[in-house]
Design a protein around this motif. Structure first.
Motif, PDB file in Angstrom:
ATOM      1  N   THR A   1       8.671   7.167  -7.332  1.00  0.00           N
ATOM      2  CA  THR A   1       9.670   6.282  -7.934  1.00  0.00           C
ATOM      3  C   THR A   1       9.290   4.810  -7.825  1.00  0.00           C
ATOM      4  OG1 THR A   1      10.934   6.205  -5.854  1.00  0.00           O
ATOM      5  CG2 THR A   1      11.540   7.905  -7.465  1.00  0.00           C
ATOM      6  N   LYS A   2       8.339   4.508  -6.923  1.00  0.00           N
ATOM      7  CA  LYS A   2       7.934   3.109  -6.749  1.00  0.00           C
ATOM      8  C   LYS A   2       6.543   3.072  -6.123  1.00  0.00           C
ATOM      9  CE  LYS A   2      11.148   0.438  -5.195  1.00  0.00           C
ATOM     10  NZ  LYS A   2      12.097  -0.266  -4.283  1.00  0.00           N
TER      11      LYS A   2
ATOM     12  N   ASP B   1       2.194   5.487   3.156  1.00  0.00           N
ATOM     13  CA  ASP B   1       0.972   4.804   2.753  1.00  0.00           C
ATOM     14  C   ASP B   1       0.205   5.691   1.773  1.00  0.00           C
ATOM     15  OD1 ASP B   1      -1.914   4.019   2.875  1.00  0.00           O
ATOM     16  OD2 ASP B   1      -1.189   2.577   4.361  1.00  0.00           O
ATOM     17  N   GLN B   2      -0.349   5.090   0.724  1.00  0.00           N
ATOM     18  CA  GLN B   2      -1.047   5.854  -0.311  1.00  0.00           C
ATOM     19  C   GLN B   2      -2.207   6.688   0.233  1.00  0.00           C
ATOM     20  OE1 GLN B   2      -3.315   3.550  -3.161  1.00  0.00           O
ATOM     21  NE2 GLN B   2      -3.534   1.830  -1.743  1.00  0.00           N
ATOM     22  N   ARG B   3      -2.775   6.277   1.362  1.00  0.00           N
ATOM     23  CA  ARG B   3      -3.906   6.999   1.950  1.00  0.00           C
ATOM     24  C   ARG B   3      -3.537   8.436   2.307  1.00  0.00           C
ATOM     25  NH1 ARG B   3      -8.460   5.008   5.360  1.00  0.00           N
ATOM     26  NH2 ARG B   3      -9.212   6.734   6.660  1.00  0.00           N
ATOM     27  N   TYR B   4      -2.260   8.674   2.599  1.00  0.00           N
ATOM     28  CA  TYR B   4      -1.829   9.979   3.098  1.00  0.00           C
ATOM     29  C   TYR B   4      -1.019  10.757   2.062  1.00  0.00           C
ATOM     30  CZ  TYR B   4      -3.112   7.072   6.990  1.00  0.00           C
ATOM     31  OH  TYR B   4      -3.790   6.202   7.797  1.00  0.00           O
ATOM     32  N   ILE B   5      -1.203  10.400   0.799  1.00  0.00           N
ATOM     33  CA  ILE B   5      -0.490  11.062  -0.291  1.00  0.00           C
ATOM     34  C   ILE B   5      -1.495  11.765  -1.195  1.00  0.00           C
ATOM     35  CG2 ILE B   5       0.883  10.647  -2.374  1.00  0.00           C
ATOM     36  CD1 ILE B   5       2.406   8.554  -0.906  1.00  0.00           C
ATOM     37  N   LEU B   6      -1.119  12.951  -1.665  1.00  0.00           N
ATOM     38  CA  LEU B   6      -1.977  13.755  -2.530  1.00  0.00           C
ATOM     39  C   LEU B   6      -1.294  13.986  -3.871  1.00  0.00           C
ATOM     40  CD1 LEU B   6      -2.961  16.496   0.078  1.00  0.00           C
ATOM     41  CD2 LEU B   6      -4.344  14.527  -0.589  1.00  0.00           C
ATOM     42  N   ARG B   7      -2.080  13.974  -4.935  1.00  0.00           N
ATOM     43  CA  ARG B   7      -1.540  14.293  -6.253  1.00  0.00           C
ATOM     44  C   ARG B   7      -1.397  15.809  -6.395  1.00  0.00           C
ATOM     45  NH1 ARG B   7      -1.453  11.213 -10.555  1.00  0.00           N
ATOM     46  NH2 ARG B   7      -3.052   9.826  -9.685  1.00  0.00           N
ATOM     47  N   PHE B   8      -0.278  16.244  -6.942  1.00  0.00           N
ATOM     48  CA  PHE B   8      -0.045  17.670  -7.160  1.00  0.00           C
ATOM     49  C   PHE B   8      -0.542  18.051  -8.552  1.00  0.00           C
ATOM     50  CE2 PHE B   8       2.678  21.023  -5.120  1.00  0.00           C
ATOM     51  CZ  PHE B   8       2.335  20.699  -3.818  1.00  0.00           C
ATOM     52  N   PRO B   9      -1.378  19.096  -8.668  1.00  0.00           N
ATOM     53  CA  PRO B   9      -1.849  19.533  -9.986  1.00  0.00           C
ATOM     54  C   PRO B   9      -0.694  19.991 -10.868  1.00  0.00           C
ATOM     55  CG  PRO B   9      -3.117  20.553  -8.211  1.00  0.00           C
ATOM     56  CD  PRO B   9      -1.937  19.899  -7.575  1.00  0.00           C
ATOM     57  N   ASP B  10      -0.842  19.829 -12.163  1.00  0.00           N
ATOM     58  CA  ASP B  10       0.218  20.200 -13.100  1.00  0.00           C
ATOM     59  C   ASP B  10       0.524  21.694 -13.064  1.00  0.00           C
ATOM     60  OD1 ASP B  10       0.455  17.574 -13.914  1.00  0.00           O
ATOM     61  OD2 ASP B  10      -0.909  17.810 -15.620  1.00  0.00           O
ATOM     62  N   ASN B  11      -0.493  22.509 -12.770  1.00  0.00           N
ATOM     63  CA  ASN B  11      -0.298  23.962 -12.809  1.00  0.00           C
ATOM     64  C   ASN B  11       0.137  24.549 -11.467  1.00  0.00           C
ATOM     65  OD1 ASN B  11      -2.678  23.550 -11.449  1.00  0.00           O
ATOM     66  ND2 ASN B  11      -3.842  25.141 -12.525  1.00  0.00           N
ATOM     67  N   LEU B  12       0.442  23.695 -10.498  1.00  0.00           N
ATOM     68  CA  LEU B  12       0.878  24.177  -9.183  1.00  0.00           C
ATOM     69  C   LEU B  12       2.378  23.942  -9.027  1.00  0.00           C
ATOM     70  CD1 LEU B  12       0.067  25.337  -6.419  1.00  0.00           C
ATOM     71  CD2 LEU B  12      -0.315  22.983  -5.635  1.00  0.00           C
TER      72      LEU B  12
ATOM     73  N   GLY C   1       6.485   8.470 -11.631  1.00  0.00           N
ATOM     74  CA  GLY C   1       6.606   9.717 -12.371  1.00  0.00           C
ATOM     75  C   GLY C   1       5.619  10.783 -11.943  1.00  0.00           C
ATOM     76  N   ASP C   2       4.570  10.398 -11.204  1.00  0.00           N
ATOM     77  CA  ASP C   2       3.600  11.382 -10.720  1.00  0.00           C
ATOM     78  C   ASP C   2       4.248  12.314  -9.703  1.00  0.00           C
ATOM     79  OD1 ASP C   2       1.549  10.425 -12.254  1.00  0.00           O
ATOM     80  OD2 ASP C   2       0.550   9.327 -10.630  1.00  0.00           O
ATOM     81  N   ARG C   3       3.810  13.561  -9.705  1.00  0.00           N
ATOM     82  CA  ARG C   3       4.250  14.527  -8.697  1.00  0.00           C
ATOM     83  C   ARG C   3       3.219  14.533  -7.575  1.00  0.00           C
ATOM     84  NH1 ARG C   3       4.431  20.540  -8.817  1.00  0.00           N
ATOM     85  NH2 ARG C   3       2.881  20.251 -10.439  1.00  0.00           N
TER      86      ARG C   3
ATOM     87  N   ASP D   1       0.814  -1.219   0.000  1.00  0.00           N
ATOM     88  CA  ASP D   1       0.000   0.000   0.000  1.00  0.00           C
ATOM     89  C   ASP D   1       0.846   1.267   0.000  1.00  0.00           C
ATOM     90  OD1 ASP D   1      -2.650  -1.198   0.145  1.00  0.00           O
ATOM     91  OD2 ASP D   1      -2.075  -1.837   2.158  1.00  0.00           O
ATOM     92  N   ASP D   2       2.141   1.115  -0.185  1.00  0.00           N
ATOM     93  CA  ASP D   2       3.056   2.250  -0.057  1.00  0.00           C
ATOM     94  C   ASP D   2       3.400   2.898  -1.387  1.00  0.00           C
ATOM     95  OD1 ASP D   2       3.257   2.078   2.687  1.00  0.00           O
ATOM     96  OD2 ASP D   2       5.003   0.748   2.629  1.00  0.00           O
ATOM     97  N   VAL D   3       3.835   4.142  -1.269  1.00  0.00           N
ATOM     98  CA  VAL D   3       4.385   4.898  -2.389  1.00  0.00           C
ATOM     99  C   VAL D   3       5.737   5.453  -1.950  1.00  0.00           C
ATOM    100  CG1 VAL D   3       4.120   6.931  -3.858  1.00  0.00           C
ATOM    101  CG2 VAL D   3       2.124   5.530  -3.301  1.00  0.00           C
ATOM    102  N   THR D   4       6.755   5.230  -2.759  1.00  0.00           N
ATOM    103  CA  THR D   4       8.076   5.800  -2.493  1.00  0.00           C
ATOM    104  C   THR D   4       8.274   6.997  -3.408  1.00  0.00           C
ATOM    105  OG1 THR D   4       9.021   3.661  -1.855  1.00  0.00           O
ATOM    106  CG2 THR D   4      10.564   5.376  -2.518  1.00  0.00           C
ATOM    107  N   LEU D   5       8.753   8.099  -2.850  1.00  0.00           N
ATOM    108  CA  LEU D   5       8.970   9.280  -3.673  1.00  0.00           C
ATOM    109  C   LEU D   5      10.333   9.897  -3.422  1.00  0.00           C
ATOM    110  CD1 LEU D   5       7.459  12.349  -2.034  1.00  0.00           C
ATOM    111  CD2 LEU D   5       6.435  10.185  -1.405  1.00  0.00           C
ATOM    112  N   LYS D   6      10.887  10.435  -4.481  1.00  0.00           N
ATOM    113  CA  LYS D   6      12.105  11.227  -4.391  1.00  0.00           C
ATOM    114  C   LYS D   6      11.699  12.644  -4.024  1.00  0.00           C
ATOM    115  CE  LYS D   6      15.867  13.105  -7.218  1.00  0.00           C
ATOM    116  NZ  LYS D   6      16.440  13.173  -8.591  1.00  0.00           N
TER     117      LYS D   6
END
Length: 235
Positions: free
Chosen positions: A101-102, A167-178, A113-115, A60-65
């Motif tokens: 990244t994962k 955990d993906q529950r606590y992650i938000l997608r960043f809009p492209d224009n922000l 690749g998502d921000r 259920d995790d997301v790894t980010l740089k």
């Protein structure tokens, strides 16, 4: 009965032994994924290079740089132990923006690749009434991005680092224009303002809003209500 008691005692002893082994590990040895950050070692609040580790990406995790991390005044309070419960070393930062990244097997909302952004909470019980209403900040078992103890018993470290696992529950997608840099503070001061405005119906046109005090929430208020056609005042 005697056999049952003996088995329970043995199991408890093994659990205590595992806990002792875990506590004996350094921050670099707790998890398999190497990480680098900036940590304070004492109440001086001075940051210095810090090598530690992150857990491996779970289902259920997301790894980010990490690309950017805002500086909140609560970070400064925590670094200096102004509230009296800081555990050192501490890696602060809860306004985190990064690139995925994962992802885990159960993650469907995000892709590599998502921000994305991570705020002040990275864990909760997920089962209480507050969690069921997406109000994790009221969960009595919430886990903060840094300075807390995670479900596995290890300490959480914040976004003044190169990599974060959440955990993906606590992650938000960043809009492209922000923009990432100016958008990072919205994960704390921004959401604090917007959440209150949304809750009290202040997001509708023609509303008037007053803010007491001139902190960082004030410029966030200005941005939010300008976009929502509300009128604001600072007292």
């Amino acid at each position: 009965m005697c056999v049952y008691v003996c088995v329970c005692v043995c199991v408890c002893e093994r659990e205590r032994e595992r806990e002792r082994e875990r506590m004996a590990k350094s921050p670099e040895e707790e998890h398999p994924q190497n990480a680098f950050g900036w940590a304070a070692r004492d109440a001086s609040g001075i940051l210095s290079p810090f090598n530690f580790s992150r857990r491996e990406n779970g289902d259920d995790d997301v790894t980010l740089k990490v690309l950017y991390c805002g500086v909140c005044h609560s970070d400064l309070h925590f670094l200096r132990n102004d509230w009296g419960f800081t555990r050192y070393p501490v890696v602060p930062g809860h306004e985190i923006v990064g690139v995925v990244t994962k992802i885990g097997e159960n993650v469907k909302k995000f892709k590599v690749g998502d921000r994305v952004g991570v705020g002040v909470i990275v864990g909760s019980c997920k089962t209480c009434e507050a969690c069921q209403q997406d109000l994790e900040s009221y969960c009595t078992k919430k886990i903060f991005t840094y300075g807390s103890t995670y479900h596995d018993g290890t300490r959480t470290y914040g976004g003044y680092s190169d990599v974060v696992v959440a955990d993906q529950r606590y992650i938000l997608r960043f809009p492209d224009n922000l923009p990432s840099d100016s958008g990072a503070p919205l994960l704390c001061a921004g959401i604090t303002v917007y959440s209150a405005m949304k809750y009290y119906g202040m997001t509708e046109p023609g509303k008037h809003l007053g803010v007491v005090g001139l902190g960082w929430s004030w410029p966030c208020c200005c941005e939010v209500w300008e976009g929502l056609w509300a009128e604001g005042y600072c007292y």
